[in-house]
Each structure stands twice: as structure tokens, then as C-alpha cells.
Design a protein around this motif. Structure first.
Motif, PDB file in Angstrom:
ATOM      1  N   ASP A 436      16.610 -16.686  14.258  1.00 25.27           N
ATOM      2  CA  ASP A 436      16.327 -17.633  13.182  1.00 25.27           C
ATOM      3  C   ASP A 436      15.990 -18.981  13.820  1.00 25.27           C
ATOM      4  OD1 ASP A 436      16.872 -15.737  11.284  1.00 25.27           O
ATOM      5  OD2 ASP A 436      18.892 -16.462  10.828  1.00 25.27           O
ATOM      6  N   TRP A 438      15.517 -23.204  12.989  1.00 27.84           N
ATOM      7  CA  TRP A 438      15.691 -24.335  12.073  1.00 27.84           C
ATOM      8  C   TRP A 438      14.844 -25.476  12.624  1.00 27.84           C
ATOM      9  CZ3 TRP A 438      20.840 -27.365  10.904  1.00 27.84           C
ATOM     10  CH2 TRP A 438      20.704 -28.044   9.692  1.00 27.84           C
ATOM     11  N   LYS A 453      26.447 -30.082   8.485  1.00 26.38           N
ATOM     12  CA  LYS A 453      25.322 -29.428   7.809  1.00 26.38           C
ATOM     13  C   LYS A 453      24.954 -28.133   8.529  1.00 26.38           C
ATOM     14  CE  LYS A 453      23.468 -33.962   6.485  1.00 26.38           C
ATOM     15  NZ  LYS A 453      23.788 -33.904   5.047  1.00 26.38           N
ATOM     16  N   ARG A 456      27.582 -25.484   7.738  1.00 31.34           N
ATOM     17  CA  ARG A 456      27.436 -24.960   6.386  1.00 31.34           C
ATOM     18  C   ARG A 456      26.278 -23.973   6.288  1.00 31.34           C
ATOM     19  NH1 ARG A 456      27.376 -29.410   4.149  1.00 31.34           N
ATOM     20  NH2 ARG A 456      25.146 -29.755   3.811  1.00 31.34           N
ATOM     21  N   ARG A 457      25.150 -24.289   6.927  1.00 31.60           N
ATOM     22  CA  ARG A 457      23.989 -23.406   6.842  1.00 31.60           C
ATOM     23  C   ARG A 457      24.151 -22.142   7.683  1.00 31.60           C
ATOM     24  NH1 ARG A 457      22.093 -28.254   5.455  1.00 31.60           N
ATOM     25  NH2 ARG A 457      20.174 -28.454   4.220  1.00 31.60           N
ATOM     26  N   ALA A 458      24.940 -22.237   8.742  1.00 27.76           N
ATOM     27  CA  ALA A 458      25.031 -21.111   9.674  1.00 27.76           C
ATOM     28  C   ALA A 458      26.210 -20.190   9.407  1.00 27.76           C
ATOM     29  CB  ALA A 458      25.123 -21.646  11.109  1.00 27.76           C
TER      30      ALA A 458
END
Length: 680
Positions: A436, A438, A453, A456-458
Motif C-alpha cells: 500500500d 500513502w 493519523k 489510525r489509518r494503518a
């Protein structure tokens, strides 16, 4: 001084204790510093006896800039009220400061807490018993107690007078025992709509100000922004060291809380801490309550038909220090201390290797090197090796999902690089779904803001590694400051801990020759960079001439969990690194390892290079720097970093006109007649 600072300082100046001259000086200082009259009006209105609506506005018009009164006058008055200006950790917090981070010291979720019922004493209420219990709990028999029953009225509101501060707690309790339930014989008549007040700290009998306090035992916690049952529940759940809890007869509780301070300075610090913890847990505290001479509601009297009654005594922790220690303990989120003997025969398993003989899963790795080393390509190679379970630089890798955080390349370039590297490695993208990306170019923020952040996304990604490239885009603070960089690197620990994955990142070398330095001393900035990661892989260029246009590099490892490997020699054959299996680079030297004679020879070779070669090299550098710059503007500094020389050398080369039709102005390199964004 900023507006916020001056308004905060006013909290340390009691308008009721100011002389008329001081009151005027505050107004002049506010006007001089550009504040509106409303700020002076709001502060002045706290002195309910002397304040008159419209008076501030009338005085304000006559203030001129030539008075000589500035914000410094307000600062001095605030200092007299106890304010201190210091940046040390043990400083007294201002009333706008927050203890700890946003998530620290939160014990109660005020949005979900259920109210705790308060039982009205009804007809069984014994006012004498309430007052006697209150006084005997808070005071020694010889302590002088201040109380107020006389009031004055303004616009339908009732305000306390200075009251009486001459009688000891023992004298009052003795009279209460003989009054047959008629407390007016002890305190005098009260105004039914107003109730009565008491000062919860003992006085010296000479006045009622902070200077007359003889022992800094208690502070008042009062909040009227929540239902009274919720106030009670939060106070209980916070284990506040409450000596007496009183129903005010209206919409708030008055908690008299242990402070147990030895002096006024310690009192202020402890009250700051107490109020901030309360505020973080949903109790909005009236800031005027902080003073040790503050009035609180006296139990045992009626207020506008409602009882001011004693709810409880000695609840929560027994004293301030016990409560403080408990708050710190429940919030430190640190593991318990372990005895080695208890684990000796049953040691926990080590984290399995992520990169064999280099890095364990859940640990940190730094790749350091100069420009042109292909660090980003090396990290992309590593991402692919982890995704496919292949080797990286000769080291076998575990297979799993990996997140590449791209901070430098535009999205298209980044995606193309991955495909180019896959093809150059001659690998089939069988597990491409394990990668992935980012893309944060132009969106990067400091690491202390990025970390939560990212976490939270990972969280749902089940990643075995997160690769951050490069870190100079997200550095928080001065990279040469050890303490600031330690805090910066701690963010990587948070990511590792929260996600249970490795964090791998790259950083550049400092300027100048690096070959003679130890590998851990080459990374730019504080030595924390090299000492913090569990594995440091350092790249240093070798001095070779290759007919194929490749560059040669030596990789050295400084490892915490494994024995350091022998230096590894590789070629950077764009876009991938290839191990030198032929041994061609075995005896190659770094530039700093060359002898004086060899360096002289190299210098002579450099001087005799053809003009076309010099122009070609500078054109290559200009194009590369232009491509890398977000605004396509090429600077002297960028060219200097590209060649690893100082800016004076670049300026000298440009001025010599031997490297092409380049000029510079205000630090920007210009190539006339060349179209593109780099043209000025």
C-alpha cells in the motif's frame, strides 16, 4: 506580548484588591497594547462592589498613547499576584495551559458518566450538626474562621460583605452546642434569599486576603456546567481528596479539597494541577475559586428556599499527595516492574526476524546515505522484497503487507518507480496486493501530528512494516538538538507499539566528507538519529570509475539485536542496487581513504576533464534538482548538496563560465533561454 498572554495575566490580578490608580493602569495598558475596552470591562466587573456599567468606556476615551503605561505594567501587577514567567518543567501553569497531552489525565468520560444521586436530608436535617461537622473537619479548634452572613443587593442579586474573621473554630462550635438549634445566635441573622458563606482556610484575624491565610490546607472545586448529579459522579470517580462536600442550594456542589501545601507557591502549583485534571474530565472550574481566601457556601443555612447542606466528609483519597500519585499511576500507561527471577526459566520469545540478521519485527531501522545513493530506490526494493518474500541486499525477508509513506515524489513518479524496480529486479508482481502507498507530497505534517493519523489509518492494514521516505519532510524541531530529536524519534516507537510493526525510514548524511567517520556519526543532525534505531544501515560511496555509468557503494550495519555484518559492496545500477559478487569493489576506497598522492591524482584528473564533460555534469545536476523541487526552482544550495560541495564552489564554477550558460541571482540558479518553470 500577544493578546492571549495579557488576558491570561489578568487572571492573576484581583480587581477588588487594586487601588484606583492600579485599576486605571490596567485599562491604559490594555488600550496601549491594542485591546478593546470590553476586555477591561469584563475584568473590572469581577469587583462587584465598585464596578459600574459604562464607567470603563467613559475612562477609556480619555486614555492617550503618551501615558507611558504599557503591557509591562500589567505584567508587573500579575507578578505581584503570583504569576511567573519560566520555561522550566516545574513552572506554575497559567490558567490557559493544559496538563500533559490531549489524552493524558482523562479518567472519566463526562459524556457517558451516569449521575450519582444526592439525597436531600428532608425534615431530618440538623443544621447545627452540619456546621459543627464542617468546622471540626476543616479546622483545628484554635484556627480563626472567616464567615459572612451580611449581604448587599444589586439588581436583584446578593453579594457577600467582608464578613467576620475574629472567632476561632472552637469558639463557634462551643456556641453551636449551646444555641438549641438557633444558629442565628451564633452567626447573626441571614438573608433567606442569599444564604451564607465561609472561608475554608484559617485566617490570622487581621484581614481576609490571601496574605492573611495561615495554612494553605484546602481549595474549592465548583462547577455549574453539568447536572449536579453528574458533578457528584465525576468528583467521586476522580477520587478527589474531598474533606467536605456541600450542596450550594442552587446548581452546583462545593467540594473542599485537600491541597496540604506548605506555602502559597506550592498551593498555586497544586491548585493548577487539580483544576486542570478536573477540567480535562468535564468539570469546568470557575477560575476565581483558585484563591486560598475564597468564600464557599456554609452548610446549615437556607438559600432562597433551598438547603445548603453537607453531603459527605472525607471521601476520595485521604490527601493531595495520595491523589496526585494515583492520578499519575492510572495515566502513565507504563508496564509494571518485573522480577527477573520470575521470568528466568520461562523467557518470552524474541520477535521473529523481519530482515534476517538485521531487523526484528516491530523494531526500527534507519537507512542513511548521501544524495545520489539511491536511498529511495533501496527502500522501494525493500518494500518489494517484503511483499514478495524475496531477498534485499542479500538478506532474506519475511513476507507480509507493507505501507510505503511517500513524502517526496509526486504520485505518478512514485507509482512508476515501483513498476520500474519490479521490472529491473525481474520479479513477477505475484503479491502486489501486499503493498500500500500513502502519497503525502505537499501534504506532509510534523511527525508528532502525523503519527496519530498514521496509526489510525494503518490499524486495519495488518502491516509488518511501515516505510517512511524521507524523514526530513516531517522532522519536528531542530535536527541538531538531542532532546528535540529524542522526542521526534519517540513517535516512531509509538507507531511500532500501537501497530505491532517495524518502522523503516531514511535520512541524509551531513555535508562534507563522510568516509573517515563511523557509520553512526554520518547521519545529519543529532547523534540521536543513529543511536535510536535498532538497525542502522549506512551507505558510503566508493571511489571507482565505471564505464557503464554505475556508482559504487559500501553498506555498513550497526545493529542492536544481531552481530554486525561484514561491509557489503553494491553497485547502484539505476534503478536498483546489485550486490558486487565478482569482488571488483573489495579493495575500492572511499574518497577520504585515498592517500595524499591518490587525492592529488584525482584532483589533476578533475582539472583536466573536458569542458563538455563539466557542462554535462552541471546540466545533469540542474535537471535533477529541478525535477526534485516542488516549485521547479533550482537553488545554489541544491546544486551544492548534489555535488557534496559548499556553495562557494558552485558560485565559483558558475562565474567561471566553464560549466555552461548558467547564472544565479538571490541564491537561485538560472539557465537563460531554457523553457520551463525553472526560468526566472
Amino acid at each position: 506580548m500577544s493578546k492571549l498572554n495579557l488576558i491570561s495575566l489578568l487572571n492573576y490580578i484581583e480587581p477588588s484588591s487594586c487601588s484606583y490608580e492600579e485599576w486605571i493602569q490596567v485599562g491604559m495598558g490594555l488600550k496601549q497594547e491594542g485591546y478593546p475596552v470590553s476586555d477591561w470591562e469584563a475584568w473590572s466587573s469581577k469587583d462587584t462592589r465598585r464596578w459600574h456599567r459604562g464607567e470603563c468606556a467613559a475612562k477609556w476615551k480619555g486614555f492617550t498613547n503618551g501615558s507611558g503605561i504599557t503591557g509591562a505594567t500589567i505584567t508587573e501587577l500579575a507578578k505581584q499576584g503570583g504569576w511567573k514567567s519560566t520555561s522550566t518543567d516545574d513552572r506554575v501553569l497559567s490558567w490557559d495551559d493544559i496538563v500533559g497531552s490531549d489524552s493524558e489525565y482523562i479518567i472519566v468520560d463526562s459524556e457517558w458518566v451516569e449521575g450519582k444521586e444526592i439525597t436531600d436530608p428532608g425534615k431530618k436535617w440538623d443544621p447545627v450538626h452540619d456546621i459543627t461537622t464542617y468546622l471540626s473537619t476543616l479546622f483545628d479548634s484554635t484556627d480563626i474562621v472567616g464567615y459572612v452572613t451580611d449581604v448587599w443587593e444589586k439588581e436583584g442579586r446578593y453579594f457577600p460583605t467582608k464578613g467576620i474573621a475574629k472567632k476561632t473554630a472552637g469558639e463557634i462550635i462551643d456556641k453551636l452546642g449551646k444555641c438549641n438549634g438557633d444558629i442565628s445566635l451564633v452567626f447573626g441573622d441571614t438573608t433567606p434569599k442569599a444564604g451564607a458563606w465561609v472561608r475554608f482556610n484559617p485566617l490570622d484575624g487581621n484581614g481576609i486576603s490571601n496574605d492573611n491565610i495561615t495554612a494553605f490546607n484546602y481549595a474549592l472545586v465548583e462547577s455549574d456546567t453539568l447536572d449536579i448529579e453528574k458533578q457528584y459522579a465525576i468528583m467521586t470517580k476522580l477520587e478527589l481528596p474531598i474533606a467536605c462536600l456541600v450542596h450550594s442550594g442552587k446548581k452546583s456542589l462545593h467540594a473542599i479539597v485537600h491541597i496540604d501545601a506548605g506555602n502559597y507557591e506550592e498551593y498555586r502549583k497544586r491548585v493548577d494541577y487539580l483544576y486542570q485534571v478536573c477540567q480535562k474530565n468535564g468539570l469546568e472550574i470557575d477560575r476565581q475559586n483558585r484563591n486560598p481566601s475564597r468564600l464557599s457556601r456554609l452548610p446549615g443555612v437556607e438559600r432562597d428556599g433551598n438547603k445548603q447542606f453537607l453531603i459527605a466528609t472525607n471521601i476520595g483519597k485521604s490527601d493531595f499527595q495520595s491523589w496526585h500519585d494515583w492520578v499519575e499511576e492510572v495515566n502513565d500507561n507504563l508496564p509494571d516492574i518485573e522480577q527477573l527471577a520470575s521470568e528466568w526459566d520461562n523467557l518470552p520469545e524474541l520477535s521473529p526476524p523481519l530482515i534476517a540478521d538485521v531487523l526484528r519485527q516491530g523494531h526500527k531501522m534507519l537507512l542513511a546515505g548521501p544524495s545520489k545513493a539511491g536511498k529511495s530506490f533501496a527502500l522501494i526494493e525493500l518494500c518489494i522484497a517484503l511483499a514478495e518474500g524475496e531477498n534485499w541486499m542479500g538478506f532474506s525477508c519475511s513476507m507480509g503487507r507493507v505501507l510505503y509513506v511517500n513524502l517526496e515524489l509526486d504520485r505518478a513518479s512514485c507509482l512508476h518507480r515501483f513498476k520500474d524496480v519490479y521490472e529491473a529486479l525481474d520479479l513477477q508482481a505475484d503479491h502486489i496486493k501486499n503493498i500500500d502507498i500513502w502519497n503525502l507530497r505537499g501534504k506532509s505534517i510534523p511527525m508528532d501530528k502525523l503519527a496519530p493519523k498514521l496509526i489510525r489509518r494503518a490499524q486495519k492494514g495488518n502491516y509488518i512494516a511501515i516505510v517512511i521516505d524521507p524523514i526530513y519532510k516531517i522532522i519536528t524541531g531542530d535536527e541538531n538538538s538531542a532532546d528535540q530529536m529524542a522526542m521526534f524519534c519517540n513517535q516512531f516507537d509509538k507507531v511500532c507499539t500501537e501497530l505491532g510493526c517495524a518502522v523503516i525510514y531514511c535520512h541524509h548524511h551531513s555535508k562534507g566528507a563522510q568516509g573517515a567517520k563511523r557509520s553512526m556519526d554520518r547521519a545529519s543532525g543529532s547523534g540521536v538519529f543513529a543511536r535510536d534505531p535498532d538497525a542502522l544501515i549506512d551507505m558510503i560511496q566508493l571511489d571507482v570509475n565505471d564505464s557503464l555509468g554505475r556508482t559504487a557503494w559500501r553498506l555498513e550495519g550497526t545493529l542492536r539485536e544481531f552481530k554486525s555484518f561484514d561491509p557489503l559492496n553494491v553497485w547502484f545500477d539505476y534503478p536498483i542496487h546489485k550486490i558486487d559478487r565478482s569482488g571488483t569493489l573489495q579493495d575500492a576506497k572511499t574518497p577520504s581513504e585515498l592517500s595524499q598522492k591518490e587525492r592529488g591524482k584525482k584532483g589533476l584528473e578533475s582539472q583536466t576533464r573536458s569542458a563538455s564533460e563539466r557542462r554535462s555534469r552541471y546540466q545533469e545536476a540542474f535537471d535533477a534538482c529541478q525535477f526534485a523541487a516542488e516549485d521547479s526552482i533550482v537553488t545554489i544550495d541544491a546544486i551544492a548538496q548534489y555535488f557534496e560541495v559548499d556553495e562557494k564552489t558552485v558560485k565559483r564554477d558558475i562565474n567561471s563560465k566553464r560549466i555552461g550558460n548558467f547564472t544565479y541571482k538571490n541564491g537561485i540558479v538560472i539557465q537563460p533561454n531554457k523553457t520551463g518553470k525553472g526560468e526566472k
